[in-house]
Design a protein around this motif. Structure first.
Motif, PDB file in Angstrom:
ATOM      1  N   SER A 110      -1.950  -8.073  -0.920  1.00  0.00           N
ATOM      2  CA  SER A 110      -0.574  -7.897  -1.376  1.00  0.00           C
ATOM      3  C   SER A 110      -0.549  -7.695  -2.885  1.00  0.00           C
ATOM      4  CB  SER A 110       0.264  -9.116  -0.987  1.00  0.00           C
ATOM      5  OG  SER A 110      -0.281 -10.298  -1.573  1.00  0.00           O
ATOM      6  N   ARG A 138      11.195  -3.224  -3.341  1.00  0.00           N
ATOM      7  CA  ARG A 138      11.533  -2.356  -2.206  1.00  0.00           C
ATOM      8  C   ARG A 138      10.628  -1.128  -2.158  1.00  0.00           C
ATOM      9  NH1 ARG A 138      15.395  -5.605  -3.077  1.00  0.00           N
ATOM     10  NH2 ARG A 138      17.111  -6.028  -1.605  1.00  0.00           N
ATOM     11  N   LYS A 171       7.271  -2.225  -0.831  1.00  0.00           N
ATOM     12  CA  LYS A 171       7.374  -2.466   0.621  1.00  0.00           C
ATOM     13  C   LYS A 171       7.426  -1.139   1.373  1.00  0.00           C
ATOM     14  CE  LYS A 171      10.013  -5.521   3.719  1.00  0.00           C
ATOM     15  NZ  LYS A 171      10.608  -4.572   4.659  1.00  0.00           N
ATOM     16  N   ASP A 172       8.204  -0.192   0.872  1.00  0.00           N
ATOM     17  CA  ASP A 172       8.330   1.111   1.532  1.00  0.00           C
ATOM     18  C   ASP A 172       7.012   1.885   1.532  1.00  0.00           C
ATOM     19  OD1 ASP A 172      10.975   0.580   2.054  1.00  0.00           O
ATOM     20  OD2 ASP A 172      11.763   1.810   0.412  1.00  0.00           O
ATOM     21  N   ALA A 173       6.141   1.585   0.567  1.00  0.00           N
ATOM     22  CA  ALA A 173       4.846   2.251   0.482  1.00  0.00           C
ATOM     23  C   ALA A 173       3.806   1.614   1.404  1.00  0.00           C
ATOM     24  CB  ALA A 173       4.336   2.232  -0.958  1.00  0.00           C
ATOM     25  N   GLY A 174       4.217   0.608   2.166  1.00  0.00           N
ATOM     26  CA  GLY A 174       3.302  -0.038   3.092  1.00  0.00           C
ATOM     27  C   GLY A 174       2.453  -1.122   2.468  1.00  0.00           C
ATOM     28  N   ILE A 175       2.837  -1.570   1.273  1.00  0.00           N
ATOM     29  CA  ILE A 175       2.131  -2.642   0.571  1.00  0.00           C
ATOM     30  C   ILE A 175       2.970  -3.910   0.697  1.00  0.00           C
ATOM     31  CG2 ILE A 175       1.205  -3.401  -1.645  1.00  0.00           C
ATOM     32  CD1 ILE A 175       1.201  -0.401  -2.467  1.00  0.00           C
ATOM     33  N   ALA A 176       2.315  -5.045   0.904  1.00  0.00           N
ATOM     34  CA  ALA A 176       3.030  -6.309   1.052  1.00  0.00           C
ATOM     35  C   ALA A 176       3.381  -6.886  -0.319  1.00  0.00           C
ATOM     36  CB  ALA A 176       2.187  -7.304   1.837  1.00  0.00           C
ATOM     37  N   GLN A 196      -1.085   1.956  -6.959  1.00  0.00           N
ATOM     38  CA  GLN A 196      -1.983   2.590  -5.992  1.00  0.00           C
ATOM     39  C   GLN A 196      -3.202   3.200  -6.680  1.00  0.00           C
ATOM     40  OE1 GLN A 196       1.083   5.103  -4.284  1.00  0.00           O
ATOM     41  NE2 GLN A 196       1.112   3.915  -2.388  1.00  0.00           N
TER      42      GLN A 196
END
Length: 325
Positions: A2, A18, A21-26, A239
Protein backbone atom coordinates in the motif's frame (compact mmCIF):
# COMPACT_ATOMS: atom_id res chain seq x y z
CA UNK A 1 1.43 -3.47 -0.61
CA UNK A 2 0.00 0.00 0.00
CA UNK A 3 0.89 3.67 -0.09
CA UNK A 4 0.55 6.01 2.87
CA UNK A 5 -0.98 9.42 2.15
CA UNK A 6 -0.11 11.91 4.88
CA UNK A 7 -2.73 14.62 5.17
CA UNK A 8 -5.14 12.32 3.33
CA UNK A 9 -8.20 13.83 5.02
CA UNK A 10 -7.52 17.29 3.60
CA UNK A 11 -8.77 18.86 0.37
CA UNK A 12 -5.81 17.90 -1.80
CA UNK A 13 -4.88 14.77 0.13
CA UNK A 14 -8.40 13.31 -0.09
CA UNK A 15 -8.33 13.71 -3.85
CA UNK A 16 -4.95 11.96 -3.91
CA UNK A 17 -6.40 9.10 -1.85
CA UNK A 18 -9.22 8.60 -4.36
CA UNK A 19 -6.81 8.74 -7.29
CA UNK A 20 -4.55 6.17 -5.61
CA UNK A 21 -7.53 3.90 -4.97
CA UNK A 22 -8.81 4.29 -8.54
CA UNK A 23 -5.36 3.26 -9.82
CA UNK A 24 -5.68 -0.07 -8.03
CA UNK A 25 -3.28 0.85 -5.22
CA UNK A 26 -4.33 0.42 -1.59
CA UNK A 27 -4.19 3.80 0.21
CA UNK A 28 -3.67 4.34 3.92
CA UNK A 29 -4.34 7.75 5.50
CA UNK A 30 -2.76 9.52 8.44
CA UNK A 31 -4.10 12.96 9.38
CA UNK A 32 -4.37 14.94 12.61
CA UNK A 33 -7.58 16.66 11.37
CA UNK A 34 -6.18 20.11 12.12
CA UNK A 35 -7.52 21.21 8.73
CA UNK A 36 -8.78 17.91 7.31
CA UNK A 37 -12.09 16.12 7.78
CA UNK A 38 -12.60 12.48 8.71
CA UNK A 39 -15.62 12.45 6.39
CA UNK A 40 -13.27 13.09 3.44
CA UNK A 41 -11.66 9.65 3.89
CA UNK A 42 -13.46 7.05 1.74
CA UNK A 43 -15.19 4.17 3.47
CA UNK A 44 -12.94 1.14 3.74
CA UNK A 45 -9.67 3.10 3.56
CA UNK A 46 -7.58 2.61 6.73
CA UNK A 47 -7.46 5.92 8.62
CA UNK A 48 -5.00 6.68 11.39
CA UNK A 49 -5.81 9.86 13.30
CA UNK A 50 -2.54 11.34 14.46
CA UNK A 51 0.29 13.71 13.71
CA UNK A 52 3.25 13.09 11.42
CA UNK A 53 5.38 14.37 14.30
CA UNK A 54 4.66 11.08 16.11
CA UNK A 55 7.54 8.91 14.89
CA UNK A 56 6.41 5.74 16.65
CA UNK A 57 2.90 6.03 15.23
CA UNK A 58 4.30 6.49 11.73
CA UNK A 59 6.60 3.48 12.04
CA UNK A 60 3.77 1.31 13.34
CA UNK A 61 1.48 2.44 10.52
CA UNK A 62 4.10 1.83 7.83
CA UNK A 63 4.82 -1.66 9.14
CA UNK A 64 1.24 -2.72 9.88
CA UNK A 65 0.03 -1.86 6.38
CA UNK A 66 3.18 -3.03 4.56
CA UNK A 67 3.60 0.38 2.99
CA UNK A 68 5.92 0.59 -0.02
CA UNK A 69 5.81 4.36 -0.45
CA UNK A 70 4.59 7.63 1.01
CA UNK A 71 2.77 10.48 -0.70
CA UNK A 72 3.56 13.29 1.73
CA UNK A 73 0.81 15.92 1.47
CA UNK A 74 0.45 16.86 5.14
CA UNK A 75 1.67 20.29 6.12
CA UNK A 76 0.81 23.83 7.15
CA UNK A 77 -0.03 25.43 3.82
CA UNK A 78 -0.84 29.07 4.55
CA UNK A 79 1.93 31.30 3.23
CA UNK A 80 0.54 34.53 4.62
CA UNK A 81 -0.14 33.09 8.07
CA UNK A 82 3.34 31.52 8.12
CA UNK A 83 4.84 35.01 8.41
CA UNK A 84 3.05 35.39 11.75
CA UNK A 85 3.57 31.76 12.82
CA UNK A 86 7.02 30.77 11.55
CA UNK A 87 7.81 28.37 14.39
CA UNK A 88 4.56 26.47 13.89
CA UNK A 89 5.20 26.37 10.13
CA UNK A 90 8.70 24.96 10.56
CA UNK A 91 7.52 22.43 13.14
CA UNK A 92 4.83 21.07 10.85
CA UNK A 93 6.64 21.26 7.53
CA UNK A 94 10.33 20.82 8.32
CA UNK A 95 10.31 18.71 11.46
CA UNK A 96 7.27 16.84 10.15
CA UNK A 97 9.07 15.91 6.94
CA UNK A 98 12.20 14.95 8.86
CA UNK A 99 10.19 12.61 11.09
CA UNK A 100 8.43 11.07 8.06
CA UNK A 101 11.82 10.32 6.48
CA UNK A 102 13.19 8.93 9.74
CA UNK A 103 10.17 6.66 10.16
CA UNK A 104 10.49 5.51 6.55
CA UNK A 105 14.15 4.60 7.12
CA UNK A 106 13.31 2.61 10.25
CA UNK A 107 10.47 0.78 8.48
CA UNK A 108 12.46 0.13 5.30
CA UNK A 109 10.20 2.27 3.07
CA UNK A 110 12.17 3.76 0.18
CA UNK A 111 9.75 5.74 -2.03
CA UNK A 112 8.33 9.21 -1.38
CA UNK A 113 6.38 11.74 -3.42
CA UNK A 114 6.61 15.13 -1.72
CA UNK A 115 3.84 17.67 -2.18
CA UNK A 116 5.99 20.79 -2.44
CA UNK A 117 5.01 24.26 -3.65
CA UNK A 118 5.84 26.84 -6.28
CA UNK A 119 6.32 29.12 -3.27
CA UNK A 120 9.93 27.90 -3.29
CA UNK A 121 10.55 30.35 -6.15
CA UNK A 122 9.32 33.43 -4.30
CA UNK A 123 8.34 36.21 -6.71
CA UNK A 124 10.54 35.62 -9.76
CA UNK A 125 10.79 38.33 -12.41
CA UNK A 126 10.20 35.95 -15.33
CA UNK A 127 7.20 35.22 -17.50
CA UNK A 128 7.43 31.44 -17.14
CA UNK A 129 8.84 29.55 -14.14
CA UNK A 130 11.01 26.52 -14.90
CA UNK A 131 12.38 23.97 -12.44
CA UNK A 132 15.94 25.25 -12.63
CA UNK A 133 15.03 28.82 -11.70
CA UNK A 134 16.86 30.09 -8.57
CA UNK A 135 14.89 29.56 -5.37
CA UNK A 136 14.12 32.67 -3.32
CA UNK A 137 11.11 31.85 -1.12
CA UNK A 138 9.36 34.93 0.24
CA UNK A 139 7.71 33.37 3.30
CA UNK A 140 8.46 30.82 6.02
CA UNK A 141 6.03 28.53 4.21
CA UNK A 142 8.04 28.67 0.98
CA UNK A 143 11.25 28.25 2.94
CA UNK A 144 9.87 25.22 4.78
CA UNK A 145 8.92 23.52 1.50
CA UNK A 146 12.37 24.18 0.05
CA UNK A 147 14.00 22.73 3.15
CA UNK A 148 11.71 19.72 2.77
CA UNK A 149 13.11 19.18 -0.72
CA UNK A 150 16.64 19.46 0.68
CA UNK A 151 15.84 16.82 3.30
CA UNK A 152 14.74 14.39 0.58
CA UNK A 153 17.84 15.14 -1.47
CA UNK A 154 20.21 14.71 1.44
CA UNK A 155 18.60 11.50 2.67
CA UNK A 156 18.77 10.09 -0.86
CA UNK A 157 22.48 10.94 -0.98
CA UNK A 158 23.08 9.40 2.43
CA UNK A 159 21.35 6.13 1.51
CA UNK A 160 22.54 5.88 -2.11
CA UNK A 161 25.09 3.16 -1.43
CA UNK A 162 23.04 1.28 1.13
CA UNK A 163 20.60 -1.61 0.89
CA UNK A 164 17.55 0.69 0.82
CA UNK A 165 18.33 3.87 -1.16
CA UNK A 166 15.65 6.53 -0.99
CA UNK A 167 13.84 7.34 -4.25
CA UNK A 168 11.97 10.62 -4.30
CA UNK A 169 10.40 13.43 -6.28
CA UNK A 170 8.85 16.78 -5.34
CA UNK A 171 5.82 18.29 -7.08
CA UNK A 172 5.60 22.09 -7.11
CA UNK A 173 2.36 23.90 -7.86
CA UNK A 174 0.52 27.15 -7.19
CA UNK A 175 -3.25 27.51 -6.81
CA UNK A 176 -5.22 24.26 -6.60
CA UNK A 177 -8.92 24.67 -7.34
CA UNK A 178 -12.10 22.81 -8.25
CA UNK A 179 -13.31 19.42 -7.12
CA UNK A 180 -13.07 15.92 -8.52
CA UNK A 181 -15.73 14.54 -6.18
CA UNK A 182 -18.97 16.17 -5.07
CA UNK A 183 -18.19 15.24 -1.45
CA UNK A 184 -14.87 17.11 -1.41
CA UNK A 185 -14.36 20.86 -1.41
CA UNK A 186 -11.73 23.40 -0.40
CA UNK A 187 -12.39 24.61 3.16
CA UNK A 188 -9.40 26.94 3.39
CA UNK A 189 -10.23 30.49 4.54
CA UNK A 190 -7.19 31.79 2.62
CA UNK A 191 -7.68 30.53 -0.95
CA UNK A 192 -9.37 32.56 -3.72
CA UNK A 193 -12.06 30.09 -4.77
CA UNK A 194 -13.49 29.37 -1.30
CA UNK A 195 -13.24 33.07 -0.39
CA UNK A 196 -15.32 34.02 -3.44
CA UNK A 197 -17.78 31.16 -2.92
CA UNK A 198 -18.41 32.17 0.70
CA UNK A 199 -18.92 35.80 -0.31
CA UNK A 200 -21.44 34.83 -2.97
CA UNK A 201 -23.30 32.46 -0.65
CA UNK A 202 -23.51 35.26 1.93
CA UNK A 203 -24.82 37.73 -0.67
CA UNK A 204 -21.66 39.81 -0.47
CA UNK A 205 -19.43 41.18 -3.22
CA UNK A 206 -15.99 39.63 -3.80
CA UNK A 207 -13.01 41.93 -4.15
CA UNK A 208 -10.03 42.19 -6.48
CA UNK A 209 -6.82 43.53 -4.95
CA UNK A 210 -5.38 45.87 -7.55
CA UNK A 211 -6.38 46.38 -11.19
CA UNK A 212 -3.34 48.32 -12.41
CA UNK A 213 -0.86 45.48 -12.92
CA UNK A 214 1.12 45.15 -16.13
CA UNK A 215 -1.18 42.45 -17.53
CA UNK A 216 -3.78 42.49 -20.34
CA UNK A 217 -6.71 43.27 -18.03
CA UNK A 218 -4.79 44.95 -15.20
CA UNK A 219 -5.26 42.14 -12.64
CA UNK A 220 -2.48 39.78 -11.68
CA UNK A 221 -2.08 36.45 -13.45
CA UNK A 222 -1.53 33.17 -11.66
CA UNK A 223 -1.45 29.43 -12.22
CA UNK A 224 -4.77 27.78 -11.40
CA UNK A 225 -4.74 23.99 -11.69
CA UNK A 226 -7.54 21.52 -11.04
CA UNK A 227 -7.19 19.34 -7.96
CA UNK A 228 -8.03 16.16 -9.89
CA UNK A 229 -5.12 16.82 -12.26
CA UNK A 230 -2.83 17.42 -9.29
CA UNK A 231 -3.94 14.15 -7.67
CA UNK A 232 -3.40 12.20 -10.90
CA UNK A 233 0.17 13.48 -11.21
CA UNK A 234 0.94 12.33 -7.66
CA UNK A 235 -0.22 8.83 -8.53
CA UNK A 236 1.86 8.60 -11.72
CA UNK A 237 4.89 9.82 -9.77
CA UNK A 238 4.29 7.10 -7.16
CA UNK A 239 3.98 4.47 -9.87
CA UNK A 240 7.25 5.55 -11.49
CA UNK A 241 9.05 5.37 -8.17
CA UNK A 242 7.64 1.95 -7.34
CA UNK A 243 8.59 0.63 -10.79
CA UNK A 244 12.15 1.91 -10.49
CA UNK A 245 11.71 4.15 -13.53
CA UNK A 246 13.78 7.34 -14.01
CA UNK A 247 12.28 10.39 -12.37
CA UNK A 248 13.33 14.00 -11.83
CA UNK A 249 13.97 15.41 -8.37
CA UNK A 250 11.27 18.04 -8.91
CA UNK A 251 8.47 18.91 -11.31
CA UNK A 252 6.37 22.02 -11.81
CA UNK A 253 2.68 21.26 -12.22
CA UNK A 254 1.99 24.47 -14.12
CA UNK A 255 -0.70 25.69 -16.46
CA UNK A 256 1.75 27.24 -18.95
CA UNK A 257 -0.63 30.17 -19.58
CA UNK A 258 -2.25 31.25 -16.33
CA UNK A 259 -5.48 33.07 -15.60
CA UNK A 260 -6.06 36.60 -14.36
CA UNK A 261 -8.09 37.32 -11.25
CA UNK A 262 -10.65 39.12 -13.40
CA UNK A 263 -10.97 36.06 -15.63
CA UNK A 264 -11.67 34.02 -12.52
CA UNK A 265 -14.28 36.52 -11.35
CA UNK A 266 -15.96 36.56 -14.76
CA UNK A 267 -16.12 32.77 -14.72
CA UNK A 268 -17.54 32.84 -11.19
CA UNK A 269 -20.40 35.08 -12.32
CA UNK A 270 -20.96 33.09 -15.50
CA UNK A 271 -21.01 29.65 -13.86
CA UNK A 272 -22.87 30.47 -10.64
CA UNK A 273 -25.45 32.63 -12.38
CA UNK A 274 -24.88 35.33 -9.75
CA UNK A 275 -24.34 38.62 -11.53
CA UNK A 276 -21.82 40.73 -9.66
CA UNK A 277 -19.18 43.33 -10.28
CA UNK A 278 -16.19 42.73 -8.00
CA UNK A 279 -14.97 45.59 -5.88
CA UNK A 280 -11.48 46.93 -6.44
CA UNK A 281 -9.18 47.27 -3.47
CA UNK A 282 -5.56 48.33 -3.13
CA UNK A 283 -2.71 46.08 -4.19
CA UNK A 284 -1.38 43.69 -1.61
CA UNK A 285 2.32 44.17 -0.84
CA UNK A 286 4.59 41.83 -2.74
CA UNK A 287 2.05 40.68 -5.31
CA UNK A 288 3.87 40.39 -8.66
CA UNK A 289 2.16 41.00 -12.00
CA UNK A 290 2.41 37.44 -13.25
CA UNK A 291 3.66 34.07 -12.01
CA UNK A 292 3.01 31.09 -14.24
CA UNK A 293 4.94 27.82 -14.36
CA UNK A 294 5.72 25.53 -17.24
CA UNK A 295 4.64 21.92 -16.96
CA UNK A 296 6.77 20.49 -19.76
CA UNK A 297 8.82 18.07 -17.66
CA UNK A 298 5.72 16.81 -15.87
CA UNK A 299 3.92 16.39 -19.20
CA UNK A 300 6.81 14.26 -20.41
CA UNK A 301 7.06 12.02 -17.33
CA UNK A 302 3.82 12.26 -15.32
CA UNK A 303 1.09 12.52 -17.98
CA UNK A 304 0.54 16.04 -16.66
CA UNK A 305 -1.93 18.22 -18.53
CA UNK A 306 -4.73 20.65 -17.80
CA UNK A 307 -7.91 18.73 -18.44
CA UNK A 308 -10.30 21.40 -17.15
CA UNK A 309 -11.31 24.81 -18.51
CA UNK A 310 -11.71 27.74 -16.14
CA UNK A 311 -15.51 27.28 -16.24
CA UNK A 312 -15.11 23.61 -15.32
CA UNK A 313 -12.78 24.51 -12.47
CA UNK A 314 -15.38 26.91 -11.10
CA UNK A 315 -18.34 24.60 -11.78
CA UNK A 316 -16.84 21.56 -10.00
CA UNK A 317 -15.77 23.65 -7.02
CA UNK A 318 -19.10 25.46 -6.79
CA UNK A 319 -21.15 22.25 -7.04
CA UNK A 320 -19.11 20.58 -4.30
CA UNK A 321 -19.43 23.63 -2.03
CA UNK A 322 -23.19 23.87 -2.64
CA UNK A 323 -23.59 20.16 -1.92
CA UNK A 324 -22.01 20.71 1.48
CA UNK A 325 -24.49 23.46 2.45
Amino acid sequence: MSWLVTGGAGYIGAHVVRAVKDAGIAPVVIDDLSSGHASFVPEGVPFVEGTILDRDLLIATLREHEVEGVIHVAGFKYAGVSVRRPLHTYAQNVEGTRVVLEAMADAGVTNIVFSSSAAVYGTPDVALVTEDLPKHPASPYGESKLIGEWLLRDQATATADGEAPLRHTSLRYFNVVGSGDATLYDTSPHNLFPIVFEKLLAGETPQIYGDDYNTPDGTNVRDYVHVADIAAAHVVAAQRLAAGEPIEAAYNLGSQNGLSVREIMDAMARVTGIDFTPGIGPRRPGDPDRIVATGELAARDLDWRNRYSVDEMVRTGWEARRAAS
